[in-house]
Write an enzyme that holds these catalytic residues in place. Structure first.
Site, PDB file in Angstrom:
ATOM      1  N   HIS A   1       0.830  -1.246   0.159  1.00 44.14           N
ATOM      2  CA  HIS A   1      -0.143  -0.009  -0.134  1.00 44.14           C
ATOM      3  C   HIS A   1       0.766   1.207  -0.060  1.00 44.14           C
ATOM      4  O   HIS A   1       0.569   2.006  -0.900  1.00 44.14           O
ATOM      5  CB  HIS A   1      -0.993   0.097   1.174  1.00 44.14           C
ATOM      6  CG  HIS A   1      -1.784   1.331   1.484  1.00 44.14           C
ATOM      7  ND1 HIS A   1      -2.951   0.975   1.149  1.00 44.14           N
ATOM      8  CD2 HIS A   1      -1.583   2.319   1.731  1.00 44.14           C
ATOM      9  CE1 HIS A   1      -3.631   2.232   1.185  1.00 44.14           C
ATOM     10  NE2 HIS A   1      -2.870   3.167   1.891  1.00 44.14           N
ATOM     11  N   GLU A   2       1.732   1.366   0.880  1.00 45.97           N
ATOM     12  CA  GLU A   2       2.611   2.529   0.959  1.00 45.97           C
ATOM     13  C   GLU A   2       3.839   2.645  -0.031  1.00 45.97           C
ATOM     14  O   GLU A   2       3.947   3.613  -0.755  1.00 45.97           O
ATOM     15  CB  GLU A   2       3.454   2.384   2.387  1.00 45.97           C
ATOM     16  CG  GLU A   2       2.620   2.754   3.462  1.00 45.97           C
ATOM     17  CD  GLU A   2       1.927   4.087   3.326  1.00 45.97           C
ATOM     18  OE1 GLU A   2       2.297   5.002   2.970  1.00 45.97           O
ATOM     19  OE2 GLU A   2       0.769   4.213   4.064  1.00 45.97           O
TER      20      GLU A   2
ATOM     21  N   HIS B   1       1.787   4.224  -2.932  1.00 41.84           N
ATOM     22  CA  HIS B   1       1.892   5.705  -2.822  1.00 41.84           C
ATOM     23  C   HIS B   1       3.196   6.373  -3.270  1.00 41.84           C
ATOM     24  O   HIS B   1       3.323   7.241  -4.094  1.00 41.84           O
ATOM     25  CB  HIS B   1       1.724   5.931  -1.290  1.00 41.84           C
ATOM     26  CG  HIS B   1       0.214   5.808  -0.971  1.00 41.84           C
ATOM     27  ND1 HIS B   1      -0.797   6.416  -1.586  1.00 41.84           N
ATOM     28  CD2 HIS B   1      -0.093   5.573   0.241  1.00 41.84           C
ATOM     29  CE1 HIS B   1      -1.987   5.999  -0.805  1.00 41.84           C
ATOM     30  NE2 HIS B   1      -1.630   5.477   0.146  1.00 41.84           N
TER      31      HIS B   1
END
Length: 216
Positions: A20-21, A24
């Site tokens: 997820h990170e 980003h």
């Protein structure tokens, strides 16, 4: 058995928040922001991303308290939206990258479970394979949906904030980034978990019944 299931769930959660990170950071970098790379966050190495509270302590407490719900987070990837050619669009795309990555993992694991259900007879080995796939599906579904709630500092909040006029967005950003951040975080966690009990959890229960993951 319970400790094994808990360990699998937490391991899948850690991997999921790392993806997820990373998403980003990768999208932000692709849009012209070098900050994630300079901070060493364009990597899938968990050590660079994990947050002791959000990645380990909170998930363990949720499992122990038998909430029927597991969530967590990694350290947010630092970005500088001023580096985007189109600040508003870049910020929105970067915010959506994490949840969309989680949903991609859902879309990968779901057909594999359906294929196993249709082509393999039940056995202990098949059960554990399905269980791992189920954790990948459900944790990423929860993580992606949870982060789309329009509550600060979740991803959905930044999407909504960037749909507002620039002056309004900047005022909100200054409040969220102020000394009140810890209080805002606590309120967001409490509110989001409360909402999830009546939205995400019923959806997960319906999915589990449809896919027949656990023995009846």
């Amino acid at each position: 058995m319970e400790y094994v299931l808990t360990s699998i769930a937490i391991l899948v959660l850690i991997i999921s928040v790392v993806f997820h990170e990373y998403a980003h950071g990768r999208i932000s970098y692709m849009l012209g922001d070098n900050t994630p790379k300079e901070e060493g966050r364009l990597t899938l190495n968990p050590i660079k991303h994990l947050d002791p509270v959000g990645s380990i302590l909170l998930p363990v407490l949720l499992v122990i308290s038998n909430t029927g719900f597991i969530i967590g987070w990694a350290k947010p990837v630092p970005i500088n939206p001023d580096n985007y050619k189109n600040k508003k669009l870049g910020w929105i795309l970067t915010s959506l990258a994490g949840p969309l990555t989680n949903y991609s993992l859902v879309l990968i694991s779901l057909p594999i479970i359906l294929f196993i259900n249709s082509n393999f007879t039940p056995s202990p080995e098949i059960f554990y394979i399905k269980l791992v796939l189920w954790y990948i599906l459900v944790i990423n579904f929860v993580l992606g949906t949870f982060n789309l709630f329009p509550l600060p500092p979740l991803d959905g909040f930044w999407v909504v904030a960037n749909l507002l006029p620039e002056t309004s967005r900047d005022k909100i950003v200054s409040i969220v980034s102020s000394k009140y951040y810890p209080i805002i975080m606590i309120l967001t966690i409490v509110i989001a978990i409360f909402i999830s009990r009546y939205t995400i959890i019923p959806a997960v229960n319906s999915l589990e019944e449809w896919l027949v993951i656990l023995p009846r």
